[in-house]
Design a protein around this motif. Structure first.
Motif, mmCIF file in Angstrom:
data_model
loop_
_atom_site.group_PDB
_atom_site.id
_atom_site.type_symbol
_atom_site.label_atom_id
_atom_site.label_comp_id
_atom_site.label_asym_id
_atom_site.label_seq_id
_atom_site.Cartn_x
_atom_site.Cartn_y
_atom_site.Cartn_z
ATOM 1 N N VAL A 113 -2.382 2.761 -2.609
ATOM 2 C CA VAL A 113 -2.183 1.610 -1.720
ATOM 3 C C VAL A 113 -3.516 0.934 -1.429
ATOM 4 C CG1 VAL A 113 -1.580 0.945 0.645
ATOM 5 C CG2 VAL A 113 -0.049 2.424 -0.659
ATOM 6 N N ALA A 123 1.073 -4.034 -1.471
ATOM 7 C CA ALA A 123 1.483 -2.659 -1.786
ATOM 8 C C ALA A 123 2.702 -2.281 -0.962
ATOM 9 C CB ALA A 123 0.338 -1.698 -1.508
ATOM 10 N N SER A 140 0.848 0.945 4.291
ATOM 11 C CA SER A 140 1.170 -0.019 3.242
ATOM 12 C C SER A 140 1.453 -1.393 3.857
ATOM 13 C CB SER A 140 2.391 0.451 2.455
ATOM 14 O OG SER A 140 3.494 0.635 3.312
#
Length: 617
Positions: A113, A123, A140
């Protein structure tokens, strides 16, 4: 289906609202899952995504954290997960697996990520394991707390790719759970799997095809076969000889893996193992006794290879890699063996067409390097290796997956670490009454610790200390070894004697030690008397360290009670010969000098050029 469209829509919607999956509905209606999926989409029965309310309705929640449900109202009006216009990548997590495995795969997912964010790519994670950092709301750009099944993953993909900005999905950071989805996604959809191709993943996973692949490369592997019933299993075991290592295919953590020493034991195992994974065959391999097991973690971009670490297991082959302590760099491998491991790693990585991470497990016996298996994905040792060498392998792999080349990043070659790093497993035995702490092919650990220092002994001592196993530097060592290991007893006893320890042993082990002129106190087994037996000495804390190896097959009850007593009275115990030898070296190093304290920022390594000569067969 014999009913009108409106009624069918009502039935399907009701099923989905009750939590039935497409697969379950297909099974009940004797239809194909994809047929039900397409029918459901045609009837506009689609999941909507709701944001997790982290503010308890007191304030407007802004966390990008979503779960799916089925609503009777209009899809667009109820869906709270609106895809952005940015380029994006979906990463599949590891799912709700054992804590000792989830954490390691979680590390790789989080680093992936970070790498994507640094590249300006959105991401997105799909994972439903609440104990991981990857499922923290601020890790994320977007998190879908969804089961890792074909249906749920495809629902997220379709939701996020409405504008065609999804670059693809990454499956190699979620362990076996994510990898198992790769082929299904590849076969049933046009979803782009980023990194190593699904065909290459399948080649590494398919036992028979991978065996043919290694033969083409001229790389040795233990003799074995894939079997589908008891008769085939018996025939293979008779041909290759006992002991054999048996396990169901496509399992994680060595689940239901066992070393079998007899035909009777194999028959018992086959009947039990089929229940574990009835849709997959059983794998049988010749078990290499007293072999040194080695793990390698590497990154490949299809052209070049970067080998982050060659890890020598301290326990012999047959102990699950997640439970075995290991050391980086290797301490007992010759340069010729290391060169051969590097050569095989390069040939396998390039031969499979790996784009990203690969983990290869080797066994060394009689100077022959055997390949046990190759996994074109992140392994649980990625965090350990990355911290030991000061280079984030998962981030490098992510950049490779997204099209960068190792050569342009300066990561081509084989890493030589300047410090010794030992990884030790952490076990939950104190919290699990009755569980035998003996190590075997099925993973039991729930965590791990690292010790780093200038030599192996100090690093091993620190790793044991971190794993709640404080090795004594004086006192009494109790030794009780299975018959096969008794030949090592005099050497172990002598080394402990030189370190100032008193030696105690059961009668059989003591006789072998005495023949070498070493003073040893004979201690009664539990079955030999109710007074002054080993259990009582443990309870009185007259024993400071226990070395007890279990017999082949099922552990004997005598050894079981000794090991359980060690756990319950918090006395350090060792269940392998190599573990005992490592403990001797650790205690000697600590007695000779103080252990150092090093920051991870101090970790240094060098990268050597890989020179692989072409075979001339």
């Amino acid at each position: 289906m014999g009913i009108d469209k409106d009624s069918l829509k009502e039935i399907l919607l009701e099923c989905k609202m009750l939590g039935f999956s497409d697969k379950q509905i297909a099974h009940l209606l004797k239809k194909d899952e994809m047929e039900i999926r397409e029918l459901r989409k045609e009837l506009n029965i689609l999941p909507v995504y709701k944001m997790v309310d982290t503010c308890a309705a007191e304030f407007e929640a802004k966390t990008p954290y979503f779960y799916s449900c089925y609503e009777q109202l209009f899809y667009e009006e109820q869906n709270e997960s609106i895809p952005s216009k940015k380029e994006k990548v979906i990463i599949l997590g590891s799912g709700p697996i054992r804590i000792g495995q989830g954490v390691e795969f979680d590390y790789s997912t989080v680093h992936a990520v970070w790498a994507l964010k640094e590249m300006g790519i959105e991401a997105i994670i799909i994972n439903n394991n609440p104990e991981t950092v990857s499922t923290d709301y601020d890790t994320s750009d977007k998190l879908y707390f969804e089961p890792l099944t074909f249906e749920e993953v495809m629902n997220v993909i379709e939701n996020e790719n409405r504008d065609g900005n999804l670059l693809g999905i990454i499956v190699q950071f979620g362990g076996q759970t994510a990898i198992n989805l790769a082929m299904e996604l590849y076969r049933k959809t046009d979803v782009k799997i980023l990194g190593t191709s699904p065909e290459s993943i399948h080649l590494a996973e398919d036992r028979e095809e991978f065996s043919k692949f290694l033969k083409r490369l001229g790389i040795p592997q233990p003799e074995g076969a894939t079997v589908y019933n008891e008769k085939e299993a018996i025939e293979v075991a008779r041909r290759i000889g006992y002991p054999v290592l048996v396990r169901p295919s496509y399992v994680l953590g060595g689940r239901a893996m066992e070393i079998v020493y007899s035909e009777e034991g194999l028959r018992d195992y086959i009947r039990e193992a089929v229940k574990v994974s009835p849709e997959h065959p059983i794998l049988i391999d010749k078990f290499l006794e007293d072999a040194i097991e080695v793990d390698v973690d590497a990154v490949c971009d299809g052209e070049d290879v970067f080998i982050g670490g060659i890890m020598e297991h301290i326990e012999e082959a047959g102990v699950h890699s997640g439970d075995s302590a290991c050391v980086l760099p290797p301490q007992n491998l010759s340069e010729d063996i290391i060169k051969k491991i590097v050569k095989y790693t390069v040939k396998i990585s390039k031969g499979l067409g790996v784009i990203g991470l690969i983990n290869i497990q080797f066994a060394i016996k009689d100077d022959t390097v055997y390949v046990l298996e190759a996994n074109p994905r992140a392994s649980r040792t990625i965090p350990y290796v990355s911290k030991s060498i000061g280079i984030p392998l998962a981030k490098i792999a992510t950049r490779v997956i997204m099209g960068e080349k190792l050569r342009s990043m300066g990561y081509v070659g084989f890493v030589r670490s300047k410090y010794v790093s030992v990884k030790e497993a952490v076990f939950p035995f104190q919290k699990l009454p009755g569980v035998d702490p003996v190590l075997g092919p099925e993973m039991k650990s729930t965590g791990e610790a690292i010790g780093i220092d200038v030599d192996f002994g100090k690093a091993y001592y620190k790793a044991q200390l971190s794993a709640n196993m404080k090795l004594p530097i004086s006192g009494t060592v109790f030794i009780s070894l299975k018959d096969k290991d008794k030949k090592y007893a005099p050497h172990i006893a002598r080394k402990f004697k030189e370190l100032g320890f008193n030696i105690a042993a059961t009668r059989g082990t003591a006789e072998v030690i005495r023949r070498e002129g070493i003073e040893v106190k004979v201690v009664k087994k539990i079955s030999e008397g109710s007074t002054a037996n080993i259990l009582q000495l443990i309870q009185k804390r007259e024993i400071d360290l226990i070395i007890n190896t279990a017999s082949g097959g099922k552990a004997k009850s005598e050894g079981y009670y000794i090991r359980r007593a060690a756990v319950e009275f918090n006395i350090p115990y060792i269940t392998t010969i190599r573990g005992a030898l490592s403990a001797i070296e650790a205690i000697k190093s600590v007695k000779d000098g103080s252990i150092g304290v090093y920051s991870l920022d101090e970790i240094e390594c060098s990268i050597e050029k890989i020179e692989v000569e072409e075979d001339r067969e």
